[in-house]
Design a protein around this motif. Structure first.
Motif, PDB file in Angstrom:
ATOM      1  N   SER A  35       1.029  -1.218  -0.006  1.00 17.87           N
ATOM      2  CA  SER A  35      -0.099   0.088  -0.073  1.00 17.87           C
ATOM      3  C   SER A  35       0.725   1.283   0.085  1.00 17.87           C
ATOM      4  O   SER A  35       0.355   2.376  -0.812  1.00 17.87           O
ATOM      5  CB  SER A  35      -0.909  -0.067   1.252  1.00 17.87           C
ATOM      6  N   LYS A  36       2.052   1.236   0.517  1.00 17.75           N
ATOM      7  CA  LYS A  36       2.989   2.366   0.755  1.00 17.75           C
ATOM      8  C   LYS A  36       3.575   2.779  -0.721  1.00 17.75           C
ATOM      9  O   LYS A  36       3.596   3.761  -1.277  1.00 17.75           O
ATOM     10  CB  LYS A  36       4.127   2.152   1.504  1.00 17.75           C
TER      11      LYS A  36
ATOM     12  N   ALA B 262       0.757   4.106  -2.845  1.00 11.28           N
ATOM     13  CA  ALA B 262       0.651   5.602  -2.448  1.00 11.28           C
ATOM     14  C   ALA B 262       1.989   6.474  -3.053  1.00 11.28           C
ATOM     15  O   ALA B 262       1.599   7.563  -3.854  1.00 11.28           O
ATOM     16  CB  ALA B 262       0.775   5.788  -1.004  1.00 11.28           C
TER      17      ALA B 262
ATOM     18  N   ARG C 257       9.326   8.869  -0.297  1.00 11.26           N
ATOM     19  CA  ARG C 257       8.818   7.522  -1.170  1.00 11.26           C
ATOM     20  C   ARG C 257       9.833   7.209  -1.886  1.00 11.26           C
ATOM     21  O   ARG C 257      10.957   7.399  -2.011  1.00 11.26           O
ATOM     22  CB  ARG C 257       7.479   8.108  -1.966  1.00 11.26           C
TER      23      ARG C 257
END
Length: 221
Positions: A32-33, A36, A87
């Protein structure tokens, strides 16, 4: 990747267009990271592409408008390929795999343009040469004035514009493909969970940033 209308309700975020939905559940974990991060990369790449499109709609003058759009396009494109950040960073080697060598050469050009000229002043694309205007011997003083010759290299040319446009489009296509594949994987994982467990998961919620967080990495408490 699609765009949906979103509204904020007491129960959390509400995504329009899904009449059978009962809630939007938050998903966590490494996948999920990454999802994103991919979405944020897509936003930056679309912004960069939008800046390039806006250049064609801007008048020749004042000079600062087109130049600001050009620099912003490069900065936001290269933001996706930095050495560090909150990120994961995109890999030009993966995205440009199978492309002609000129693609990698163009990518390195924009990387150096961003790192050593636009964001940090290190290379010869910006020069400032101080000098003194020396008078003839007929004057009572020798130095008329101290001057400084400044020269900034122009980089907004058709070839550079086209190269950046292609790099952005190639990167955006890669990001969308990765995003869609990851969505399929996450969907399959969630489908295997009991409905009762899914229903108990936290609702997706957004908290607006505050001034005190401006200096903090968003992944660090």
């Amino acid at each position: 990747m699609e765009h949906f209308e979103i509204s904020q309700r007491e129960s959390g975020l509400h995504i329009e267009g899904f009449p059978d939905a009962v809630k939007v559940i938050a998903i966590e974990g490494p996948r999920s990271k990454r999802l994103a991060d991919l979405a944020l990369h897509k936003d930056d790449l679309e912004f960069a592409d939008g800046c390039l499109d806006a250049i064609n709609l801007s008048p020749e003058g004042p000079y600062v408008i087109r130049e600001a759009l050009w620099r912003s396009a490069i900065v936001h494109f290269m933001k996706c390929f930095g050495d560090s950040g909150a990120r994961f960073q995109l890999s030009s080697a993966k995205i440009l795999k199978g492309e002609r060598p000129e693609a990698s050469i163009a990518f390195k050009y924009f990387k150096h343009l961003r790192n050593k000229h636009f964001v940090h002043d290190e290379n010869s694309y910006a020069q400032s040469l101080p000098g003194a205007i020396l008078n003839s011997e007929t004057k009572s003083y020798k130095i008329e004035k101290i001057v400084c010759f400044a020269a900034i290299a122009g980089t907004l040319a058709q070839e550079n514009y086209s190269n950046l446009k292609l790099l952005i489009q190639k990167s955006r296509s890669w990001v969308i493909s990765e995003f869609d594949q990851l969505c399929s994987t996450l969907t399959a994982e969630l489908e295997r969970e009991p409905y009762e467990r899914l229903l108990k998961k936290e609702s997706l919620a957004f908290r607006a940033p505050i001034i005190g967080e401006i200096h903090k990495n968003r992944n660090v408490p």
